[in-house]
Structures are given as C-alpha cells and as structure tokens.
Design a protein around this motif. Structure first.
Motif, PDB file in Angstrom:
ATOM      1  N   GLY A 169      -7.218  -1.674  10.422  1.00  0.00           N
ATOM      2  CA  GLY A 169      -6.013  -1.074   9.862  1.00  0.00           C
ATOM      3  C   GLY A 169      -4.743  -0.659  10.607  1.00  0.00           C
ATOM      4  O   GLY A 169      -4.985  -0.646  12.081  1.00  0.00           O
ATOM      5  N   PRO A 170      -3.603  -0.821  10.065  1.00  0.00           N
ATOM      6  CA  PRO A 170      -3.484  -0.375   8.774  1.00  0.00           C
ATOM      7  C   PRO A 170      -3.433  -1.575   7.833  1.00  0.00           C
ATOM      8  O   PRO A 170      -2.922  -2.590   8.427  1.00  0.00           O
ATOM      9  CB  PRO A 170      -2.147   0.391   8.457  1.00  0.00           C
ATOM     10  CG  PRO A 170      -1.361  -0.236   9.652  1.00  0.00           C
ATOM     11  CD  PRO A 170      -2.355  -0.280  11.033  1.00  0.00           C
ATOM     12  N   TYR A 189       0.777  -1.216   0.068  1.00  0.00           N
ATOM     13  CA  TYR A 189      -0.060   0.085  -0.008  1.00  0.00           C
ATOM     14  C   TYR A 189       0.973   1.255   0.204  1.00  0.00           C
ATOM     15  O   TYR A 189       0.387   2.300   0.610  1.00  0.00           O
ATOM     16  CB  TYR A 189      -0.976  -0.084   1.433  1.00  0.00           C
ATOM     17  CG  TYR A 189      -2.015  -1.257   1.078  1.00  0.00           C
ATOM     18  CD1 TYR A 189      -3.235  -1.087   0.451  1.00  0.00           C
ATOM     19  CD2 TYR A 189      -1.457  -2.514   1.674  1.00  0.00           C
ATOM     20  CE1 TYR A 189      -4.014  -2.024   0.565  1.00  0.00           C
ATOM     21  CE2 TYR A 189      -2.555  -3.333   1.704  1.00  0.00           C
ATOM     22  CZ  TYR A 189      -3.884  -3.268   0.860  1.00  0.00           C
ATOM     23  OH  TYR A 189      -4.518  -4.388   1.037  1.00  0.00           O
ATOM     24  N   GLY A 228      -1.767  -3.931  12.276  1.00  0.00           N
ATOM     25  CA  GLY A 228      -2.406  -4.052  11.009  1.00  0.00           C
ATOM     26  C   GLY A 228      -2.775  -5.461  10.678  1.00  0.00           C
ATOM     27  O   GLY A 228      -2.837  -6.197  11.561  1.00  0.00           O
ATOM     28  N   GLU A 264       5.256  -1.141   6.266  1.00  0.00           N
ATOM     29  CA  GLU A 264       4.281  -2.434   6.214  1.00  0.00           C
ATOM     30  C   GLU A 264       4.880  -3.536   7.134  1.00  0.00           C
ATOM     31  O   GLU A 264       4.363  -4.280   7.862  1.00  0.00           O
ATOM     32  CB  GLU A 264       3.787  -2.633   4.994  1.00  0.00           C
ATOM     33  CG  GLU A 264       2.912  -1.509   4.380  1.00  0.00           C
ATOM     34  CD  GLU A 264       2.380  -1.922   3.178  1.00  0.00           C
ATOM     35  OE1 GLU A 264       2.143  -3.003   2.651  1.00  0.00           O
ATOM     36  OE2 GLU A 264       2.336  -0.768   2.222  1.00  0.00           O
TER      37      GLU A 264
END
Length: 337
Positions: free
Chosen positions: A193-194, A38, A53, A44
C-alpha cells in the motif's frame, strides 16, 4: 495443431476484493469492478507521481499465448515487431481491421515461454475469438487467464519488491505491470500500500498524453490519429491486417483527425466528459463541432485537463470551447497537424 485451453467468454471478473478497503469508491464504466479512489484523489495522484503505492487493475482482461511458434505467429497478426522479442522486454501492439481501424490495444511481455498480455476490460473474449480463428497449423496455445490472474500497477520510481508469486512483469517508462494470482490481491495490498484508484492512474495517463482504447478511439480511429505510430506500430514490418492503410497514410497523406491535450478552465463546476463536443471559441456554441473530448481528469498540479480528438486542420493556436457549458480550453499538440 495444439489444442487451446481457452474459453471465448468475456465474462467480467468478480469485483475486486480491494473494494472493501477503507474509503474505497467503486469506479464507473469502463472501469467497473475496481476502485475509482480511496477517499483522496489528489493525495493518491501525488503518491503515484512520487513512485509510491499501487493501482488495482484487476478488471482488465488477461490472455496468454504459449508454444514454440508464439512470437513468429503473433508477429503476423500484430502491428508490432515481436518475432524476436527478448524475454522480459515490454512492448505494446494493436490489432487492426482490414481497413486499418483499431480493434485491440495490447500490453505485452514474453517470459521466455509465454506471451502475457492485458487488454481493456471485457475485450479478452473478442481477442481470443480472433486469435483462435487465425491459429491454423501453428504450435500455439491461447488461454483466457482473466478468471485467475489480476494486473496491478507499480508506478515509475517504485522501490517496492515484486512478490515471488508474480507470474510475469512488464516494466515500462511509466511503471511496472505485475501479473499476480488473483487470490493474492488482498495480501499484496497489505504489503504494498497505499492503494491508489484508477482515477489517479487515468489523470497521470492524460498528463502523459497516452491514448487508451475505447476512450481516445472510436470505430474509425487509425493509429496515426492518436500517436500510436512507433510505440505500438512498427513501420518496418508488413504482413498484418490493416498494414496497407498504415503504410498509405504514413507515406502519402495525413490522418483526418489528431489527438490534442487540453488545459481546461478551472473555474467551471462541471468538468467535461467523454464525448462532449469541441468547438472553436470564436464560433461559440452555435459553431460547427470540430472534435470531441476523449478523457478528462482533475490533475493535482495542472487542474482540469483533457485529451480530445479534433480535425487535423484545426489551427494549433486556436482557442477552443468544450461541452454544453462552453468551457474554455487551450490546446497543446500531441499529434502534429
């Protein structure tokens, strides 16, 4: 004999609605249909490593087996001891060919009435065909739930709530897999999220030395080569296809290949890819091929890393080169020579 509600179609589910999230970049094979990332791969990865996440794995195949005989019946077909699998206890299992080669790798949990499993994208049709062919007189019902159920992954250490809508949960040492109604993916993403892409998930898988069907395996891979003995293959049970090969190699010999972890030279622009040849550095690019790369990743702490299958007799201390650019690689043992 109960009738099945399944279809043998392996049609891929529609692309994930989470591909519309900001920054989403679609993944390539074998992970089409979900996001590769993303917008920030290392961020991430750090989120996953920190237990925050979630990962959208809604492209994976979902199959259920219900009915009174489900565990005793699956026990006859799978490499894992599942006859008395406690409700809620996650496990993994393989389906082998008659010669002991790996055909399916299944992530399982039983909820007390139904076994939930997810498998590689597109493999559910083949799985259902095999299960249907072995049903005979057993009281089982097999269903392809891929069209209406999605898998999402919460990393180890996550304190996120499991939504009430979750149909089943697999809790493992590296996180929880949730089976969610597919139409609730967007709502789940908004509250959990994320979102983290599959490239980050794969990087942590490589770091953990966990094999994946179709990446660390080919048409002739046996479980011993990739470290699935114990975790996915129970050595104290028989009565499944391919068991003779498993027992013979375990008791009398060694597998022809073994999985290794590679630290790759980070100065190269090109990172090796699945299938790239592995050679001894001392022999150079003209040397004989001694293995191939299975999965590579750019890790947020370790830099470029990979898993590879090499010939069993390769010296664990030997320096290796990988791919057409002769990328230097130092190996760590995953499966003992």
């Amino acid at each position: 004999m109960s009738s099945s509600s399944s279809s043998n179609s392996a049609a891929a589910p529609a692309p994930s609605p989470l591909l519309t999230l900001p920054g989403a970049v679609a993944a390539e094979a074998p992970d089409e249909g979900v996001a590769a990332h993303y917008g920030d791969l290392f961020k991430e990865q750090r989120a996953l490593a920190d237990g925050t996440g979630f990962v959208d794995l809604s492209h994976r195949g979902v199959v259920t087996v219900s009915g009174a005989d489900r565990l005793s019946w699956l026990h006859l077909l799978l490499t894992q001891h599942v006859e008395q699998l406690p409700a809620g206890q996650a496990t993994e299992a393989l389906i082998l060919s008659a010669n002991g080669h790996i055909e399916q790798a299944l992530q399982l949990v039983d909820d007390g009435t139904t076994v939930w499993m997810h498998t590689e994208p597109g493999k559910q049709g083949e799985l259902i065909t095999y299960l249907e062919s072995m049903r005979f007189f057993y009281r089982v019902e097999i269903a392809d739930r891929t069209p209406d159920v999605a898998v999402v992954h919460l990393p180890a250490g996550s304190i996120a709530d499991v939504p009430d809508s979750a149909l089943a949960v697999r809790e493992t040492s590296y996180g929880r897999d949730l089976f969610l109604p597919r139409d609730q993916l967007t709502d789940f993403a908004a509250s959990h999220g994320p979102a983290v892409g599959v490239l980050a998930y794969e990087a942590l898988r490589v770091e953990a030395r966990r094999p994946r069907l179709g990446m660390e395996t080919d048409h002739r891979t046996i479980p011993h080569e990739v470290g699935w003995i114990g975790s996915a293959v129970h050595l104290e049970k028989g009565c499944y296809r391919g068991q003779e090969t498993v027992a013979r190699v375990h008791n009398l010999g060694k597998p022809p290949r073994r999985l290794v972890f590679l630290h790759l030279d980070g100065s190269e622009v090109r990172v090796p890819v699945h299938g790239d040849a592995v050679r001894l550095a001392a022999e150079g690019l003209e040397g004989r091929q001694i293995g191939f790369v299975t999965t590579t990743a750019r890790h947020h702490e370790l830099g470029p890393i990979a898993l590879a299958l090499v010939k069993r007799n390769v010296d664990p201390d030997a320096q290796l080169i990988v791919g057409p650019d002769a990328t230097a690689a130092a190996q760590e043992v995953v499966v003992a020579p």
